[in-house]
Design a protein around this motif. Structure first.
Motif, PDB file in Angstrom:
ATOM      1  N   GLU A 194      43.249  41.370  47.396  1.00 24.61           N
ATOM      2  CA  GLU A 194      42.609  41.360  48.711  1.00 24.61           C
ATOM      3  C   GLU A 194      42.874  42.658  49.437  1.00 24.61           C
ATOM      4  OE1 GLU A 194      42.830  36.619  49.836  1.00 24.61           O
ATOM      5  OE2 GLU A 194      44.172  38.000  50.865  1.00 24.61           O
ATOM      6  N   TRP A 216      37.817  42.504  51.640  1.00 24.22           N
ATOM      7  CA  TRP A 216      37.486  42.208  50.237  1.00 24.22           C
ATOM      8  C   TRP A 216      38.446  41.172  49.698  1.00 24.22           C
ATOM      9  CZ3 TRP A 216      33.258  43.600  47.724  1.00 24.22           C
ATOM     10  CH2 TRP A 216      33.156  43.188  46.403  1.00 24.22           C
ATOM     11  N   SER A 217      37.904  40.203  48.991  1.00 25.01           N
ATOM     12  CA  SER A 217      38.689  39.198  48.280  1.00 25.01           C
ATOM     13  C   SER A 217      38.082  39.022  46.900  1.00 25.01           C
ATOM     14  CB  SER A 217      38.666  37.865  49.029  1.00 25.01           C
ATOM     15  OG  SER A 217      39.157  36.835  48.191  1.00 25.01           O
ATOM     16  N   ARG A 218      38.867  39.334  45.885  1.00 27.25           N
ATOM     17  CA  ARG A 218      38.375  39.152  44.515  1.00 27.25           C
ATOM     18  C   ARG A 218      38.005  37.694  44.274  1.00 27.25           C
ATOM     19  NH1 ARG A 218      40.358  37.605  39.685  1.00 27.25           N
ATOM     20  NH2 ARG A 218      39.351  38.497  37.863  1.00 27.25           N
ATOM     21  N   LYS A 219      38.766  36.784  44.846  1.00 23.92           N
ATOM     22  CA  LYS A 219      38.484  35.363  44.665  1.00 23.92           C
ATOM     23  C   LYS A 219      37.122  34.992  45.255  1.00 23.92           C
ATOM     24  CE  LYS A 219      40.527  30.807  45.334  1.00 23.92           C
ATOM     25  NZ  LYS A 219      41.668  30.060  45.868  1.00 23.92           N
ATOM     26  N   GLN A 220      36.837  35.481  46.457  1.00 24.78           N
ATOM     27  CA  GLN A 220      35.556  35.163  47.108  1.00 24.78           C
ATOM     28  C   GLN A 220      34.379  35.879  46.447  1.00 24.78           C
ATOM     29  OE1 GLN A 220      36.005  36.135  51.272  1.00 24.78           O
ATOM     30  NE2 GLN A 220      37.441  34.465  51.632  1.00 24.78           N
ATOM     31  N   GLN A 221      34.580  37.148  46.079  1.00 24.69           N
ATOM     32  CA  GLN A 221      33.485  37.955  45.534  1.00 24.69           C
ATOM     33  C   GLN A 221      33.303  37.776  44.026  1.00 24.69           C
ATOM     34  OE1 GLN A 221      31.510  39.493  47.558  1.00 24.69           O
ATOM     35  NE2 GLN A 221      32.762  39.366  49.385  1.00 24.69           N
TER      36      GLN A 221
END
Length: 96
Positions: free
Chosen positions: A48, A57-62
């Motif tokens: 994040e 930015w969030s790798r989990k969300q994106q």
């Protein structure tokens, strides 16, 4: 107001080098605007980026890592919205 960027990354996933490279790119781009950049080791697959406390930015969300130009734009929007990023602001030409 001081501008702070935080990058939280997963040590289990060995994402330190990616986080450090992105930190270097952000520090180079925003050397006049940024007061602090923090790398925060964590676990559980986290990657994040926050700028002034806002999640940008969030790798989990994106579902992916950011492209560096994309990340620079998101950070810029939080810490220096008037800043022109030059070629990094240009959108890719549509594919024919």
């Amino acid at each position: 107001m001081s501008n702070r960027v935080e990058i939280r990354y997963c040590t289990q996933c060995r994402w330190l080098l990616r986080a450090a490279w992105m930190a270097q790119e952000l520090l180079s781009t925003f050397e006049q605007e940024m007061d602090e950049l923090v790398l925060q080791p964590d676990t559980g697959g986290i990657f994040e980026v926050r700028a002034n406390g806002e999640l940008v930015w969030s790798r989990k969300q994106q579902g992916r890592f950011p492209e560096i130009n994309e990340l620079k734009q998101l950070v810029r929007d939080q810490i220096a919205p008037e800043r022109d990023l030059g070629h990094a602001d240009r959108k890719p030409a549509p594919q024919s």
